[in-house]
Write a protein that holds these residues in place. Structure first.
Motif, PDB file in Angstrom:
ATOM      1  N   LEU A 139       0.827  -1.204   0.000  1.00 25.63           N
ATOM      2  CA  LEU A 139       0.000   0.000   0.000  1.00 25.63           C
ATOM      3  C   LEU A 139       0.863   1.257   0.000  1.00 25.63           C
ATOM      4  O   LEU A 139       0.545   2.238  -0.670  1.00 25.63           O
ATOM      5  CB  LEU A 139      -0.935   0.015   1.209  1.00 25.63           C
ATOM      6  CG  LEU A 139      -2.268  -0.684   1.067  1.00 25.63           C
ATOM      7  CD1 LEU A 139      -3.074  -0.551   2.356  1.00 25.63           C
ATOM      8  CD2 LEU A 139      -3.065  -0.165  -0.101  1.00 25.63           C
ATOM      9  N   ALA A 140       1.959   1.230   0.737  1.00 23.31           N
ATOM     10  CA  ALA A 140       2.862   2.391   0.772  1.00 23.31           C
ATOM     11  C   ALA A 140       3.482   2.640  -0.600  1.00 23.31           C
ATOM     12  O   ALA A 140       3.619   3.793  -1.030  1.00 23.31           O
ATOM     13  CB  ALA A 140       3.952   2.182   1.815  1.00 23.31           C
ATOM     14  N   VAL A 141       3.851   1.575  -1.301  1.00 20.54           N
ATOM     15  CA  VAL A 141       4.408   1.708  -2.653  1.00 20.54           C
ATOM     16  C   VAL A 141       3.381   2.356  -3.573  1.00 20.54           C
ATOM     17  O   VAL A 141       3.689   3.305  -4.312  1.00 20.54           O
ATOM     18  CB  VAL A 141       4.852   0.330  -3.209  1.00 20.54           C
ATOM     19  CG1 VAL A 141       5.171   0.409  -4.693  1.00 20.54           C
ATOM     20  CG2 VAL A 141       6.057  -0.196  -2.441  1.00 20.54           C
ATOM     21  N   GLY A 166       3.507   6.412  -4.943  1.00 22.31           N
ATOM     22  CA  GLY A 166       3.559   6.665  -6.377  1.00 22.31           C
ATOM     23  C   GLY A 166       2.837   7.956  -6.739  1.00 22.31           C
ATOM     24  O   GLY A 166       3.278   8.703  -7.617  1.00 22.31           O
ATOM     25  N   TYR A 167       1.721   8.246  -6.049  1.00 21.96           N
ATOM     26  CA  TYR A 167       1.002   9.494  -6.293  1.00 21.96           C
ATOM     27  C   TYR A 167       1.841  10.701  -5.884  1.00 21.96           C
ATOM     28  O   TYR A 167       1.861  11.722  -6.563  1.00 21.96           O
ATOM     29  CB  TYR A 167      -0.332   9.507  -5.554  1.00 21.96           C
ATOM     30  CG  TYR A 167      -1.350   8.564  -6.151  1.00 21.96           C
ATOM     31  CD1 TYR A 167      -1.889   8.797  -7.409  1.00 21.96           C
ATOM     32  CD2 TYR A 167      -1.772   7.444  -5.453  1.00 21.96           C
ATOM     33  CE1 TYR A 167      -2.824   7.927  -7.960  1.00 21.96           C
ATOM     34  CE2 TYR A 167      -2.707   6.572  -5.996  1.00 21.96           C
ATOM     35  CZ  TYR A 167      -3.227   6.814  -7.245  1.00 21.96           C
ATOM     36  OH  TYR A 167      -4.137   5.962  -7.788  1.00 21.96           O
ATOM     37  N   SER A 227      -4.649  -1.059  -8.668  1.00 25.40           N
ATOM     38  CA  SER A 227      -4.333  -2.212  -7.852  1.00 25.40           C
ATOM     39  C   SER A 227      -3.270  -1.852  -6.834  1.00 25.40           C
ATOM     40  O   SER A 227      -2.296  -1.199  -7.146  1.00 25.40           O
ATOM     41  CB  SER A 227      -3.817  -3.345  -8.747  1.00 25.40           C
ATOM     42  OG  SER A 227      -3.351  -4.398  -7.956  1.00 25.40           O
ATOM     43  N   ALA A 228      -3.473  -2.280  -5.606  1.00 26.51           N
ATOM     44  CA  ALA A 228      -2.460  -2.082  -4.587  1.00 26.51           C
ATOM     45  C   ALA A 228      -1.556  -3.297  -4.532  1.00 26.51           C
ATOM     46  O   ALA A 228      -0.536  -3.288  -3.878  1.00 26.51           O
ATOM     47  CB  ALA A 228      -3.108  -1.863  -3.231  1.00 26.51           C
ATOM     48  N   ALA A 229      -1.946  -4.407  -5.172  1.00 22.24           N
ATOM     49  CA  ALA A 229      -1.120  -5.610  -5.162  1.00 22.24           C
ATOM     50  C   ALA A 229      -0.076  -5.513  -6.260  1.00 22.24           C
ATOM     51  O   ALA A 229       0.623  -5.887  -6.543  1.00 22.24           O
ATOM     52  CB  ALA A 229      -1.979  -6.851  -5.369  1.00 22.24           C
ATOM     53  N   MET A 233      10.815   5.528  -3.673  1.00 19.52           N
ATOM     54  CA  MET A 233      10.529   5.334  -2.256  1.00 19.52           C
ATOM     55  C   MET A 233      11.645   4.495  -1.655  1.00 19.52           C
ATOM     56  O   MET A 233      11.899   3.382  -2.101  1.00 19.52           O
ATOM     57  CB  MET A 233       9.187   4.659  -2.022  1.00 19.52           C
ATOM     58  CG  MET A 233       8.818   4.728  -0.549  1.00 19.52           C
ATOM     59  SD  MET A 233       7.199   4.103  -0.149  1.00 19.52           S
ATOM     60  CE  MET A 233       7.566   2.369  -0.023  1.00 19.52           C
ATOM     61  N   ALA A 234      12.304   5.046  -0.646  1.00 18.62           N
ATOM     62  CA  ALA A 234      13.421   4.352  -0.016  1.00 18.62           C
ATOM     63  C   ALA A 234      12.968   3.491   1.154  1.00 18.62           C
ATOM     64  O   ALA A 234      13.440   2.369   1.326  1.00 18.62           O
ATOM     65  CB  ALA A 234      14.462   5.369   0.468  1.00 18.62           C
ATOM     66  N   GLN A 235      12.042   4.026   1.970  1.00 17.54           N
ATOM     67  CA  GLN A 235      11.662   3.301   3.181  1.00 17.54           C
ATOM     68  C   GLN A 235      10.359   3.846   3.745  1.00 17.54           C
ATOM     69  O   GLN A 235      10.047   5.024   3.585  1.00 17.54           O
ATOM     70  CB  GLN A 235      12.768   3.452   4.238  1.00 17.54           C
ATOM     71  CG  GLN A 235      12.571   2.595   5.473  1.00 17.54           C
ATOM     72  CD  GLN A 235      13.682   2.791   6.493  1.00 17.54           C
ATOM     73  OE1 GLN A 235      14.078   3.907   6.790  1.00 17.54           O
ATOM     74  NE2 GLN A 235      14.188   1.692   7.024  1.00 17.54           N
ATOM     75  N   VAL A 236       9.624   2.953   4.404  1.00 14.82           N
ATOM     76  CA  VAL A 236       8.500   3.374   5.240  1.00 14.82           C
ATOM     77  C   VAL A 236       9.081   3.535   6.638  1.00 14.82           C
ATOM     78  O   VAL A 236       9.494   2.559   7.262  1.00 14.82           O
ATOM     79  CB  VAL A 236       7.366   2.318   5.253  1.00 14.82           C
ATOM     80  CG1 VAL A 236       6.305   2.695   6.273  1.00 14.82           C
ATOM     81  CG2 VAL A 236       6.759   2.159   3.874  1.00 14.82           C
ATOM     82  N   LYS A 237       9.166   4.775   7.108  1.00 14.42           N
ATOM     83  CA  LYS A 237       9.691   5.023   8.463  1.00 14.42           C
ATOM     84  C   LYS A 237       8.686   4.577   9.506  1.00 14.42           C
ATOM     85  O   LYS A 237       9.063   4.017  10.532  1.00 14.42           O
ATOM     86  CB  LYS A 237      10.010   6.508   8.669  1.00 14.42           C
ATOM     87  CG  LYS A 237      11.353   6.964   8.224  1.00 14.42           C
ATOM     88  CD  LYS A 237      12.504   6.129   8.670  1.00 14.42           C
ATOM     89  CE  LYS A 237      13.053   6.438  10.024  1.00 14.42           C
ATOM     90  NZ  LYS A 237      14.141   5.531  10.410  1.00 14.42           N
ATOM     91  N   SER A 238       7.400   4.868   9.252  1.00 12.62           N
ATOM     92  CA  SER A 238       6.373   4.447  10.203  1.00 12.62           C
ATOM     93  C   SER A 238       5.054   4.225   9.463  1.00 12.62           C
ATOM     94  O   SER A 238       4.799   4.845   8.433  1.00 12.62           O
ATOM     95  CB  SER A 238       6.192   5.489  11.317  1.00 12.62           C
ATOM     96  OG  SER A 238       5.693   6.694  10.788  1.00 12.62           O
TER      97      SER A 238
END
Length: 196
Positions: free
Chosen positions: A93-95, A99-100, A184-186, A114-119
């Motif tokens: 979902l974060a990816v 993207g938006y 799609s989120a998948a 996107m490098a990382q989800v911090k939280s």
């Protein structure tokens, strides 16, 4: 020449998880001379059957929807590049949502990954939508800067992803980067909060 540069692209897409070919796309991208987001017209042909995409989305949705307690996570992937399999739906979902943001912030000379989800924090809702607050780190190319963005994302399969975001490097209020079509989120510094 008066409005900016227009590019014509043909490219292939791949499933972020498996690396398999996901389809081909034709697009035109106009980068206006003003600081507005690029104007994109795109048409894609999926190699996956739409029913298979819908099934994958529903599996992802069910994993996230039927939690006993909200998901709270940090540092996805971790410092070794690993993603806990239980957090792969949160990452997916974060990816999709980031993207938006990357689309809105990109210019002719700047791009983002996107490098990382911090939280990540899931909000339990009474309706059928899934909602998360994220802090994501975007890698800016070619400056190599890391940009921290707060993102609120809501999603229900068959509906467009809704994304509101605020990036720490910007001096403006929350922006709406939501899509207008089903998707799609998948298929991927200082932290600052925002009031949504």
């Amino acid at each position: 020449p008066d409005s900016g540069h227009k590019y014509y692209l043909q490219f292939t897409t791949e499933d972020y998880k498996t690396g398999e070919d996901a389809g081909t796309c034709l697009a035109t991208v106009l980068y206006p001379k003003t600081k507005s987001p690029p104007v994109v017209t795109i048409k894609c042909t999926d190699t996956k059957d739409p029913k298979q995409i819908q099934e994958e989305d529903n599996r992802l949705y069910q994993k996230l929807r039927h939690q006993n307690k909200p998901i709270i996570a940090n540092n996805i992937p971790d410092s070794h590049g690993n993603i806990d399999p239980a957090l792969e739906p949160v990452w997916a979902l974060a990816v999709a949502g980031s993207g938006y943001i990357m689309w809105q912030k990109s210019t002719e000379s700047l791009g983002y990954f996107m490098a990382q989800v911090k939280s990540a924090k899931q909000w339990m809702r009474k309706d059928d939508f899934i909602e998360f607050d994220y802090t994501v780190l975007l890698h800016e190319i070619p400056t190599q800067e890391i940009i921290s963005c707060h993102m609120r994302l809501t999603w229900l399969p068959g509906h467009p992803l809704k994304v509101k975001y605020f990036c720490a490097s910007e001096n403006q209020g929350p922006e709406d980067g939501s899509g207008v079509e089903s998707g799609s989120a998948a298929g991927i510094s200082r932290e600052r909060g925002a009031n949504f």
